[in-house]
Scaffold this motif. Structure first.
Motif, PDB file in Angstrom:
ATOM      1  N   THR A 229       1.084  -1.296   0.216  1.00  0.00           N
ATOM      2  CA  THR A 229      -0.019   0.088  -0.036  1.00  0.00           C
ATOM      3  C   THR A 229       0.841   1.410   0.051  1.00  0.00           C
ATOM      4  N   TYR A 230       1.956   1.140   0.660  1.00  0.00           N
ATOM      5  CA  TYR A 230       2.825   2.487   0.856  1.00  0.00           C
ATOM      6  C   TYR A 230       3.368   2.849  -0.627  1.00  0.00           C
ATOM      7  N   LEU A 231       3.801   1.756  -1.306  1.00  0.00           N
ATOM      8  CA  LEU A 231       4.217   2.065  -2.729  1.00  0.00           C
ATOM      9  C   LEU A 231       3.112   2.794  -3.601  1.00  0.00           C
ATOM     10  N   ILE A 232       1.995   2.474  -3.065  1.00  0.00           N
ATOM     11  CA  ILE A 232       0.773   3.241  -3.780  1.00  0.00           C
ATOM     12  C   ILE A 232       0.579   4.518  -3.647  1.00  0.00           C
ATOM     13  N   VAL A 233       0.267   4.706  -2.351  1.00  0.00           N
ATOM     14  CA  VAL A 233      -0.217   5.838  -1.872  1.00  0.00           C
ATOM     15  C   VAL A 233       0.990   7.143  -1.738  1.00  0.00           C
TER      16      VAL A 233
END
Length: 477
Positions: A229-233
């Motif tokens: 998720t962090y690499l999306i947001v």
């Protein structure tokens, strides 16, 4: 007569380079499974081999157009060719996925400096509507040939015996070197120098800002979705921030009477806005279609790279066939040709789903994909003509860059988003049911995009593509 012939010679040189930049998008599609196997990379990393070329392409198209205006279109065209050749050689000898992705980005940047010069030269060389329509028709044919040749070469080259290379997929990049050398010589001798003496120096800071924004956006939609998720947001937030800063900076420069990298006056033209919106949605569908199809044919139906490339060649054949007379049809029927083309593409996508469900790669399958290419040829070339029509010459380079940027950007977004949908359903084992499900949901996205294009075309005024009063007159011209 001599000057008239020289115009068409210049067009051939320009379209040869345009063809090469298109080939380098599609030549990788069929080779994706081979590159993934050879590099041992994940789905998202392999997607980036295709996408980063398009992002580099998109990121520098606007500044590429401005560079041509300011320093000269001929010089910019030749310099772009030189760096395209060097980066192609680098891609061919890359040893890791990271090196290949980075060099594909550089290759895309080089293409970004070349491509706007093609459309700008066409607008400058062909002033009247009739000849410009024919020139744009040949521009469309180059797209068809590039699509067809790229898919064919991608399948053909990866099945060759490696000589002087570790793996045969490296050939798909090294083949550019002799083409670039020949084209540089021809361009230096034949191309007429052209520049806009009123153009101001480029805003390099804005170019870096918009490039970072686009790269972050694609990274979040490819690697981010696959990893966590962090690499999306985080990249997505950074992307939105960079793009907002870019837009704000353009408005500030304009208010201070400084030349912006992106002239917001372009978006005061309703037809330009409609044309680029339609082109964006169309490319969101088209490039993703080829990417998903190439993987499905090999992973789902078990075709060899060569057989998969041969199958997709028929799409390009249909495109070229329609391009031979699509300009005449547009001259007579106007935008009705584009509407018919969109409906034809939607129909072929639906029929293709049925054929693939039955595992059919026979005469019917080849006919359907050829009709798909036929429909694309009726639609795609006219978008540029609509977008650039009626704009003052001082905005031509900027408009060409914006138009081509959105084409490449939404092509990359299509591969990133639809590719993720496809890989989500197909999984890692690639059993036929899962792969077909991925194709099914990808096609739903494509049909939705085409519906948007259809609505925009309905909204365009009939006068945007003026029709002749007699079909005999259109054919004779």
């Amino acid at each position: 007569m001599k000057n008239k012939n020289k115009k068409w010679i210049q067009l051939v040189i320009l379209l040869l380079v345009h063809l090469m930049t298109i080939v380098d998008i599609f030549i990788v599609n069929v080779a994706i499974p081979s590159i993934q196997k050879g590099m041992g990379s994940s789905n998202s990393i392999t997607q980036l081999v295709v996408v980063m070329y398009m992002i580099g392409f998109a990121s520098f198209l606007i500044i590429g157009g401005k560079t041509g205006d300011y320093y000269g279109r001929k010089q910019t065209f030749i310099l772009g060719l030189l760096f395209f050749m060097i980066s192609s050689a680098g891609c061919g000898f890359a040893e890791t996925s990271g090196q290949l992705i980075f060099l594909r980005f550089i290759q895309g940047i080089s293409a970004g400096f070349m491509s706007p010069q093609v459309l700008s030269y066409i607008q400058i060389l062909f002033k009247d509507h009739r000849n410009r329509t024919y020139a744009m028709g040949w521009y469309g044919i180059a797209i068809g040939i590039g699509t067809m040749l790229g898919q064919f070469l991608g399948g053909f080259l990866v099945e060759l015996k490696p000589v002087f290379v570790a793996q045969p997929w490296q050939y798909i990049f090294l083949i550019n070197i002799p083409i670039c050398i020949i084209t540089i010589i021809l361009a230096k001798y034949y191309l007429t120098p052209s520049k806009d003496i009123s153009a101001s120096q480029m805003d390099y800071t804005s170019a870096c800002i918009v490039s970072l924004g686009l790269v972050m956006l694609i990274f979040s939609l490819t690697v981010g979705i696959e990893q966590n998720t962090y690499l999306i947001v985080i990249p997505l937030i950074l992307s939105i921030g960079f793009l907002l800063i870019f837009i704000f900076r353009q408005k500030i420069r304009k208010s201070k009477n400084k030349e912006p990298l992106l002239d917001m006056d372009l978006f005061k033209n309703r037809n330009f806005n409609l044309a680029i919106s339609a082109a964006a949605l169309f490319m969101l569908m088209l490039d993703a279609y080829f990417f998903v199809l190439a993987v499905f044919l090999q992973k789902g139906l078990g075709l060899s790279p060569g057989h998969a490339g041969y199958f997709v060649v028929f799409q390009g054949a249909g495109f070229i066939l329609a391009s031979l007379f699509s300009a005449r049809l547009v001259l007579y029927f106007g935008k009705k040709v584009l509407i018919f083309g969109v409906l034809l593409i939607m129909l072929t996508l639906i029929i293709q789903l049925g054929l693939f469900y039955c595992h059919r790669i026979d005469a019917a399958g080849y006919l359907v994909i050829a009709l798909h290419g036929f429909g694309v040829a009726l639609v795609l070339p006219s978008f540029a003509n609509i977008a650039l029509k009626g704009l003052p010459e001082k905005l031509t380079g900027n408009a060409s860059g914006v138009y081509s940027t959105l084409q490449q950007l939404f092509g990359a977004l299509g591969i990133a988003c639809t590719g993720r949908i496809f890989y989500h359903f197909s999984g890692q084992n690639y059993d036929y049911k899962s792969v077909y499900t991925g194709l099914l949901y990808s096609t739903y996205v494509h049909l939705l995009c085409l519906t948007g294009v259809f609505i925009i075309l309905i909204c365009l005024p009939k006068s945007i593509l003026p029709a002749q009063t007699s079909i005999k007159k259109a054919v004779s011209q």
